[in-house]
Write a protein that holds these residues in place. Structure first.
Motif, PDB file in Angstrom:
ATOM      1  N   GLY A  23       0.803  -1.214   0.000  1.00 43.69           N
ATOM      2  CA  GLY A  23       0.000   0.000   0.000  1.00 43.69           C
ATOM      3  C   GLY A  23       0.835   1.261   0.000  1.00 43.69           C
ATOM      4  N   GLY A  24       0.391   2.243  -0.766  1.00 43.14           N
ATOM      5  CA  GLY A  24       1.051   3.538  -0.814  1.00 43.14           C
ATOM      6  C   GLY A  24       0.451   4.463   0.212  1.00 43.14           C
ATOM      7  N   SER A  25       0.845   5.717   0.156  1.00 40.96           N
ATOM      8  CA  SER A  25       0.344   6.658   1.144  1.00 40.96           C
ATOM      9  C   SER A  25      -0.764   7.503   0.557  1.00 40.96           C
ATOM     10  CB  SER A  25       1.488   7.564   1.626  1.00 40.96           C
ATOM     11  OG  SER A  25       1.987   8.309   0.530  1.00 40.96           O
ATOM     12  N   SER A  27      -4.173   7.321   0.596  1.00 38.16           N
ATOM     13  CA  SER A  27      -5.533   6.880   0.348  1.00 38.16           C
ATOM     14  C   SER A  27      -6.090   6.209   1.587  1.00 38.16           C
ATOM     15  CB  SER A  27      -5.578   5.917  -0.845  1.00 38.16           C
ATOM     16  OG  SER A  27      -4.864   4.749  -0.548  1.00 38.16           O
ATOM     17  N   SER A  47      -3.385   4.495   3.526  1.00 41.52           N
ATOM     18  CA  SER A  47      -2.856   3.645   2.454  1.00 41.52           C
ATOM     19  C   SER A  47      -3.775   2.472   2.137  1.00 41.52           C
ATOM     20  CB  SER A  47      -1.453   3.125   2.802  1.00 41.52           C
ATOM     21  OG  SER A  47      -0.580   4.171   3.106  1.00 41.52           O
ATOM     22  N   THR A  64      -2.595   0.400   6.223  1.00 38.17           N
ATOM     23  CA  THR A  64      -1.638   0.540   7.321  1.00 38.17           C
ATOM     24  C   THR A  64      -2.349   1.180   8.504  1.00 38.17           C
ATOM     25  OG1 THR A  64       0.222   0.795   5.804  1.00 38.17           O
ATOM     26  CG2 THR A  64       0.544   1.607   8.048  1.00 38.17           C
ATOM     27  N   GLU A 111       1.310  -3.066   9.028  1.00 35.15           N
ATOM     28  CA  GLU A 111       1.203  -2.917   7.578  1.00 35.15           C
ATOM     29  C   GLU A 111       0.564  -4.165   6.986  1.00 35.15           C
ATOM     30  OE1 GLU A 111       5.141  -2.155   6.149  1.00 35.15           O
ATOM     31  OE2 GLU A 111       5.166  -0.128   6.971  1.00 35.15           O
ATOM     32  N   LYS A 113      -0.099  -5.702   3.631  1.00 32.15           N
ATOM     33  CA  LYS A 113       0.412  -5.472   2.286  1.00 32.15           C
ATOM     34  C   LYS A 113       0.523  -6.768   1.505  1.00 32.15           C
ATOM     35  CE  LYS A 113       5.181  -5.595   3.959  1.00 32.15           C
ATOM     36  NZ  LYS A 113       6.426  -4.850   4.049  1.00 32.15           N
ATOM     37  N   PRO A 159       1.360   0.315  -5.790  1.00 27.38           N
ATOM     38  CA  PRO A 159       1.460   1.703  -5.321  1.00 27.38           C
ATOM     39  C   PRO A 159       2.805   2.326  -5.686  1.00 27.38           C
ATOM     40  CG  PRO A 159       0.644   0.270  -3.593  1.00 27.38           C
ATOM     41  CD  PRO A 159       1.120  -0.615  -4.721  1.00 27.38           C
ATOM     42  N   HIS A 163       6.262   0.582   1.454  1.00 22.11           N
ATOM     43  CA  HIS A 163       6.389   0.652   2.917  1.00 22.11           C
ATOM     44  C   HIS A 163       7.846   0.594   3.268  1.00 22.11           C
ATOM     45  CE1 HIS A 163       2.149   0.384   3.583  1.00 22.11           C
ATOM     46  NE2 HIS A 163       2.080  -0.666   2.815  1.00 22.11           N
TER      47      HIS A 163
END
Length: 163
Positions: A23-25, A27, A47, A64, A111, A113, A159, A163
């Motif tokens: 996951g990205g940051s 969202s 994320s 996260t 996290e 992921k 993403p 992480h």
């Protein structure tokens, strides 16, 4: 209770998990735990995303949970209107296993992921499509519940920030 998934649908999900990335940051939703102060957990989520399901009855979810507080907590369950049940899984030696909870350390984060700990949406009532948003509610051992919005991304989404 731990349960190993070995059905063809689980294998398809595992393939999607491998392709989805972590996951990205930026969202997802956020919420607070049981209050402020260093003696309590202070939880927020970000994320969050769900790769568009490749199966008609299962999907994965990632996010996260950050704990800025001085006390650890645990993610104990997740609910969502789109699934008959949402289970919490960890990945051990490449195998997904259902677990009762996942720890969120004090001053740390959990996290969820691709290729690691994650959520499994089982018995889907409808198959979410890219561009839609899935609502979930996270439940914790010590903090109050937290609502999170998960945007549905392409099945092969990776993403931009990891992480």
């Amino acid at each position: 209770m731990r349960r190993r998934l070995s059905s063809p649908a689980a294998l398809a999900i595992a393939g999607a998990l491998a392709l989805a990335g972590c996951g990205g940051s930026g969202s997802g939703g956020s919420g607070s735990g049981s209050g402020s102060g260093s003696g309590k957990a202070e939880l927020s989520a970000g994320s969050a995303y769900m790769p568009q399901p490749v199966s008609d009855d299962m999907a994965a979810g990632f996010l996260t949970v950050t704990n800025k507080g001085g006390t650890a907590d645990e993610l104990t369950s997740v609910t969502s209107d789109i699934a008959g049940q949402v289970t919490v899984h960890e990945t051990v030696d490449g195998a997904m296993q259902e677990v009762k909870s996942l720890k969120i350390p004090a001053g740390g984060r959990l996290e969820l992921k691709s290729g690691g700990d994650h959520l499994m949406f089982e018995q889907l009532k409808s198959k979410p499509k890219e561009g839609q948003t899935v609502s979930v509610e996270l439940h914790f051992a010590h903090s109050g519940p937290m609502k999170v919005e998960m945007p549905v991304k392409p099945a092969t989404y990776t993403p931009k920030t990891g992480h």
